[in-house]
Enzyme design. Sequence first.
Site, mmCIF file in Angstrom:
data_model
loop_
_atom_site.group_PDB
_atom_site.id
_atom_site.type_symbol
_atom_site.label_atom_id
_atom_site.label_comp_id
_atom_site.label_asym_id
_atom_site.label_seq_id
_atom_site.Cartn_x
_atom_site.Cartn_y
_atom_site.Cartn_z
ATOM 1 N N GLU A 72 122.699 11.596 47.137
ATOM 2 C CA GLU A 72 121.723 12.825 46.352
ATOM 3 C C GLU A 72 120.464 12.994 47.094
ATOM 4 O OE1 GLU A 72 122.171 11.110 42.271
ATOM 5 O OE2 GLU A 72 124.119 11.683 42.203
ATOM 6 N N GLU A 89 133.714 13.453 49.314
ATOM 7 C CA GLU A 89 134.514 14.131 49.943
ATOM 8 C C GLU A 89 134.105 14.969 51.267
ATOM 9 O OE1 GLU A 89 133.885 14.063 46.571
ATOM 10 O OE2 GLU A 89 135.757 14.145 45.391
#
Length: 139
Positions: free
Chosen positions: A43, A54
């Site tokens: 993040e 992913e």
Amino acid sequence: MTDELIEAARSALDAAYVPYSDYTVGAALRTADGTVFTGCNIENANYSNSLHAEEVAIAEAVKNGHREFDRLAVSSGVRDGVTPCGMCRQTLAEFCDDDLPVVCDDGDESTTTYTLGELLPATIGPETLESAKHSKKTE
Ligand code: THU
Ligand code: ZN
């Protein structure tokens, strides 16, 4: 028996950097030759810059010269039943066929497997733009 790829996705959870959401995601992507690349979410204080597990996994694989994949597993350390978001589905569709199995962790020994085509039907793929180069829609 728990899917080996799910185990790899779960292992990737340890590296997740999630100070804002606390929602860890791990992904494991298997190449056609059996190599496994993992990713976790990373993040950012500018929320929209956050990297998804992913996309980290596929970026690592492609950067290492792999473009053919036969299986993806995703896991969350927080909530069972995670699936790749729409953006990740589209990113995967660039390199993966509609029949790519996407194994989603439901906790313990339990998983749900979708195909990429089920998760993202009628996608825009490389062939969409390829056909545009050679043809023009007539009126
Ligand atoms: N996240 C992923 O890593 N993959 C997805 O496809 C869904 C969302 C992450 C992004 C963010 O760090 C957190 O999950 C909450 O949205
Ligand atoms: Zn995503």
